[in-house]
Motif scaffolding. Structure first.
Motif, short mmCIF file in Angstrom:
data_model
loop_
_atom_site.label_atom_id
_atom_site.label_comp_id
_atom_site.label_asym_id
_atom_site.label_seq_id
_atom_site.Cartn_x
_atom_site.Cartn_y
_atom_site.Cartn_z
N MET A 1 -8.22 -42.23 -40.94
CA MET A 1 -8.69 -41.81 -39.61
C MET A 1 -10.05 -41.13 -39.73
SD MET A 1 -6.64 -39.46 -36.84
CE MET A 1 -7.18 -37.89 -37.44
N SER A 2 -10.89 -41.41 -38.78
CA SER A 2 -12.23 -40.80 -38.81
C SER A 2 -12.25 -39.52 -38.00
CB SER A 2 -13.25 -41.76 -38.21
OG SER A 2 -13.71 -42.64 -39.19
N HIS A 3 -13.01 -38.56 -38.46
CA HIS A 3 -13.27 -37.35 -37.68
C HIS A 3 -14.04 -37.76 -36.41
CE1 HIS A 3 -14.86 -33.45 -36.58
NE2 HIS A 3 -14.03 -32.90 -37.45
N PRO A 4 -13.78 -37.12 -35.26
CA PRO A 4 -14.51 -37.48 -34.03
C PRO A 4 -16.02 -37.43 -34.21
CG PRO A 4 -12.76 -35.91 -33.54
CD PRO A 4 -12.75 -36.10 -35.02
N ALA A 5 -16.50 -36.51 -35.05
CA ALA A 5 -17.96 -36.42 -35.27
C ALA A 5 -18.47 -37.69 -35.95
CB ALA A 5 -18.29 -35.19 -36.10
N THR A 7 -16.99 -40.67 -35.75
CA THR A 7 -16.88 -41.76 -34.76
C THR A 7 -18.09 -41.76 -33.84
OG1 THR A 7 -14.52 -41.32 -34.82
CG2 THR A 7 -15.28 -42.75 -33.07
N ARG A 8 -18.54 -40.56 -33.44
CA ARG A 8 -19.72 -40.44 -32.57
C ARG A 8 -20.96 -40.97 -33.28
NH1 ARG A 8 -19.04 -35.14 -30.74
NH2 ARG A 8 -19.97 -34.39 -32.65
N GLU A 10 -21.03 -43.12 -35.76
CA GLU A 10 -20.91 -44.57 -35.97
C GLU A 10 -21.28 -45.33 -34.70
OE1 GLU A 10 -17.60 -44.09 -39.49
OE2 GLU A 10 -16.93 -44.80 -37.51
N LEU A 233 -20.94 -31.92 -36.34
CA LEU A 233 -19.79 -31.16 -35.81
C LEU A 233 -20.15 -30.40 -34.54
CD1 LEU A 233 -18.13 -29.72 -39.05
CD2 LEU A 233 -17.12 -31.33 -37.44
N ALA A 237 -25.08 -36.78 -32.47
CA ALA A 237 -24.65 -38.13 -32.88
C ALA A 237 -25.46 -38.60 -34.08
CB ALA A 237 -24.83 -39.10 -31.72
N GLU A 357 -14.98 -36.37 -43.87
CA GLU A 357 -13.81 -37.24 -43.93
C GLU A 357 -12.54 -36.41 -43.93
OE1 GLU A 357 -14.90 -39.86 -47.11
OE2 GLU A 357 -15.85 -41.22 -45.67
#
Ligand SMILES: Cc1cc2nc3c(=O)[nH]c(=O)nc-3n(C[C@H](O)[C@H](O)[C@H](O)COP(=O)(O)O)c2cc1C
Length: 358
Positions: A1-5, A7-8, A10, A233, A237, A357
């Motif tokens: 699973m990716s951290h939301p940060a 994902t943003r 990416e 964090l 982005a 991660e």
């Protein structure tokens, strides 16, 4: 699973065709095509700081870049400055003062101008970069419309929440949030407010993230995996890095400047108007110390001061003399690695990823 940060970051990379969310900062006078190409070829975004370039110079720079990279690029332009209020007596005092640090300053040095903005904008548009970015204000709506019609994205540099809102309302596709830590000129829309509104990135990023709903690129004091991860964090982005690239061989800055960056602690830099008339962050040097004493004549407005200090700055570059050189630097100078720019870019992102991660 990716951290939301992650994902943003990416999602940002996907939109702009990048492999990692690191942008070379546009640095007028210090981002040669080879440096931009190295960052772009490593998967980041190249940059052309076009402030001091005539239209033909912009076209030449782009041609050289494209000879070395098929990567993406931002061309950066300064909004035109208001006509300076001239003060002949103070300019004469400045010419006498500056003689202590360099050659005689010709009378005409104060009449300096910057290249015509309209011509620069046409050259930038004709080059069809992925992005044109602004600093010192927001582009007029008609110009933003022409960029959009040409498929060019608009990134706007801001230093406050109010400026971020104005940039979004002005059609920006992304905000470059420049913290007070940043090296070089501050992008304050109101030049007079640059020192008062010098907001640290730690406070600026979350505040801007709460105020706008377009991607944010963090700039200022970022130059390793820790600082990249922290910026992501806090709501960014992507990151934009200037000083962190200045010691790479591709940047090819003066040896004395590069050596001083390696030794500089955050407190060894200051905001100053003594080089150009606009506030920028520089390493503290003997010239800046002398210019800050009460008896010294106050800096002339931009770009008059830039013209007056040109002979001193040129001579200092020729002699590799740190004391009188214009040595822009962010507060994280000591982190800047003296390794090839592509290697630096890839290593920074690997280090940041490890921290993010889950
Ligand atoms: C030598 C130098 C020149 C710069 N020139 C420009 C410029 O022409 N346009 C611009 O938008 N920002 C300019 N900047 C600011 C950068 O875009 C960026 O905000 C800053 O480098 C980020 O902080 P850092 O230096 O701590 O990485 C310059 C910065 C430096 C160090």
């Amino acid at each position: 699973m990716s951290h939301p940060a992650l994902t943003r970051a990416e999602a940002f990379c996907q939109t702009y065709g990048l492999r990692l969310p690191i942008l070379l900062a546009p640095m007028a006078g210090a981002c040669p095509p080879g440096l931009a190409a190295a960052v772009a070829n490593a998967g980041g975004l190249g940059a052309c700081g076009a402030l001091l370039m005539q239209p033909e110079g912009i076209a030449r720079w782009i041609e050289e870049f494209r000879g070395q990279s098929h990567g993406a690029l931002q061309i950066n332009l300064w909004l035109p400055h208001p006509p300076p209020l001239r003060d002949a007596a103070n300019e004469a005092a400045l010419r006498r003062f500056l003689k202590n640090f360099g050659p005689e300053v010709p009378l005409a040095a104060a009449n300096t101008t910057t290249p015509d903005f309209a011509g620069q904008f046409e050259a930038a548009l004709a080059a069809r970069p992925a992005i044109i970015s602004s600093i010192m204000g927001v582009f007029p709506a008609a110009l933003v419309a022409r960029m959009k019609a040409a498929g060019i994205k608009y990134f706007a540099t801001v230093t406050t929440v109010a400026e971020a809102r104005a940039a979004m309302a002005g059609g920006a596709d992304a905000i470059i949030a420049q913290g007070a830590e940043a090296g070089g000129h501050r992008g304050a829309f109101d030049a007079a407010a640059a020192e008062r509104a010098a907001i640290g990135l730690f406070a600026l990023l979350p505040a801007v993230a709460d105020a706008v709903n377009i991607p944010i690129i963090a700039a200022g004091g970022i130059a390793d995996g820790r600082t990249i991860a922290a910026a992501l964090l806090l709501g960014a982005a992507a990151v934009q890095i200037g000083t962190g690239y200045l010691r790479t061989p591709e940047a090819a800055i003066a040896p004395a400047w590069a050596a001083a960056l390696a030794e500089a602690n955050p407190e060894d830099t200051q905001l100053t108007r003594a080089f150009s008339g606009r506030a920028g962050r520089s390493l503290i040097t003997p010239y800046l110390r002398a210019a800050a004493v009460v008896a010294a004549p106050p800096p002339a407005p931009y770009p008059v001061q830039r013209g007056l200090t040109q002979p001193m700055r040129d001579a200092a570059m020729r002699d590799d003399n740190l004391a009188h050189m214009q040595v822009w630097s962010g507060q994280a100078a000591r982190l800047a690695p003296a390794s090839p720019a592509a290697e630096v870019t890839v290593d920074w992102w690997a280090a940041a990823r490890t921290l993010l991660e889950i």
